[in-house]
Design a protein around this motif. Sequence first.
Motif, short mmCIF file in Angstrom:
data_model
loop_
_atom_site.label_atom_id
_atom_site.label_comp_id
_atom_site.label_asym_id
_atom_site.label_seq_id
_atom_site.Cartn_x
_atom_site.Cartn_y
_atom_site.Cartn_z
N VAL A 1 0.85 -1.20 0.00
CA VAL A 1 0.00 0.00 0.00
C VAL A 1 0.88 1.25 0.00
N ARG A 2 1.88 1.26 0.86
CA ARG A 2 2.79 2.43 0.94
C ARG A 2 3.51 2.66 -0.39
N ALA A 3 3.99 1.58 -1.02
CA ALA A 3 4.70 1.71 -2.29
C ALA A 3 3.77 2.23 -3.38
N MET A 4 2.53 1.79 -3.37
CA MET A 4 1.57 2.26 -4.35
C MET A 4 1.27 3.75 -4.13
N ALA A 5 1.06 4.14 -2.89
CA ALA A 5 0.78 5.55 -2.58
C ALA A 5 1.97 6.45 -2.91
N ALA A 6 3.19 5.92 -2.75
CA ALA A 6 4.40 6.69 -3.04
C ALA A 6 4.69 6.80 -4.52
N GLY A 7 3.97 6.02 -5.33
CA GLY A 7 4.20 6.06 -6.78
C GLY A 7 5.21 5.04 -7.26
N ASP A 8 5.66 4.16 -6.37
CA ASP A 8 6.64 3.14 -6.75
C ASP A 8 6.02 1.95 -7.47
N ARG A 9 4.70 1.81 -7.37
CA ARG A 9 4.00 0.75 -8.09
C ARG A 9 2.58 1.22 -8.36
N ASP A 10 1.96 0.65 -9.39
CA ASP A 10 0.60 1.05 -9.76
C ASP A 10 -0.47 0.18 -9.13
N GLY A 11 -0.08 -0.98 -8.63
CA GLY A 11 -1.05 -1.88 -8.02
C GLY A 11 -0.36 -3.07 -7.42
N TYR A 12 -1.17 -3.98 -6.90
CA TYR A 12 -0.62 -5.20 -6.33
C TYR A 12 -1.72 -6.24 -6.21
N GLN A 13 -1.29 -7.49 -6.01
CA GLN A 13 -2.20 -8.60 -5.74
C GLN A 13 -1.69 -9.31 -4.50
N VAL A 14 -2.63 -9.74 -3.65
CA VAL A 14 -2.24 -10.42 -2.42
C VAL A 14 -3.37 -11.34 -1.97
N ARG A 15 -3.01 -12.45 -1.36
CA ARG A 15 -4.00 -13.32 -0.72
C ARG A 15 -4.05 -12.89 0.74
N LYS A 16 -5.25 -12.63 1.23
CA LYS A 16 -5.40 -12.11 2.59
C LYS A 16 -6.74 -12.50 3.17
N ARG A 17 -6.87 -12.25 4.46
CA ARG A 17 -8.12 -12.52 5.16
C ARG A 17 -8.80 -11.21 5.53
N TYR A 18 -10.12 -11.24 5.44
CA TYR A 18 -10.94 -10.15 5.95
C TYR A 18 -11.74 -10.67 7.13
N ILE A 19 -12.11 -9.76 8.00
CA ILE A 19 -12.98 -10.09 9.12
C ILE A 19 -14.38 -9.61 8.74
N ARG A 20 -15.32 -10.53 8.72
CA ARG A 20 -16.71 -10.20 8.40
C ARG A 20 -17.38 -9.53 9.60
N PRO A 21 -18.50 -8.84 9.38
CA PRO A 21 -19.20 -8.20 10.50
C PRO A 21 -19.59 -9.18 11.61
N ASP A 22 -19.82 -10.46 11.24
CA ASP A 22 -20.19 -11.46 12.25
C ASP A 22 -18.97 -12.06 12.94
N GLY A 23 -17.77 -11.58 12.59
CA GLY A 23 -16.54 -12.04 13.23
C GLY A 23 -15.84 -13.18 12.51
N ARG A 24 -16.50 -13.78 11.52
CA ARG A 24 -15.87 -14.87 10.77
C ARG A 24 -14.76 -14.33 9.88
N THR A 25 -13.81 -15.21 9.58
CA THR A 25 -12.70 -14.87 8.70
C THR A 25 -12.98 -15.40 7.29
N VAL A 26 -12.69 -14.59 6.29
CA VAL A 26 -12.89 -14.96 4.89
C VAL A 26 -11.56 -14.78 4.17
N TRP A 27 -11.11 -15.83 3.50
CA TRP A 27 -9.91 -15.74 2.67
C TRP A 27 -10.27 -15.14 1.32
#
Length: 93
Positions: free
Chosen positions: A27-53
């Motif tokens: 995120v920092r590199a993208m904001a600094a202009g060092d890259r235009d985007g990225y792809q990553v596998r990550k987890r989000y926390i749903r409103p009910d507390g469950r984790t989603v990949w």
Amino acid sequence: RPAGEVIGRPTTAFTHPDDWAEQEPLVRAMAAGDRDGYQVRKRYIRPDGRTVWTELSAKAVRGPGGEFLYAVGVSVDVTARHALEDQLRHAQK
């Protein structure tokens, strides 16, 4: 989540805390202009507390002078695939 819950809020509000360490430098590199985007596998926390990949593709939106304005991202839920990959790894042991 409804769009109103997401737009304008930082990704840290939804990202699993263990995954932010990998995403933050991207995120920092993208904001600094060092890259235009990225792809990553990550987890989000749903409103009910469950984790989603997910697999996230993020792209910078820049102004006329090339300055970073904001990012647009698309996340695909890969929770079921992740579970199957775990089962396969366990079966291979």
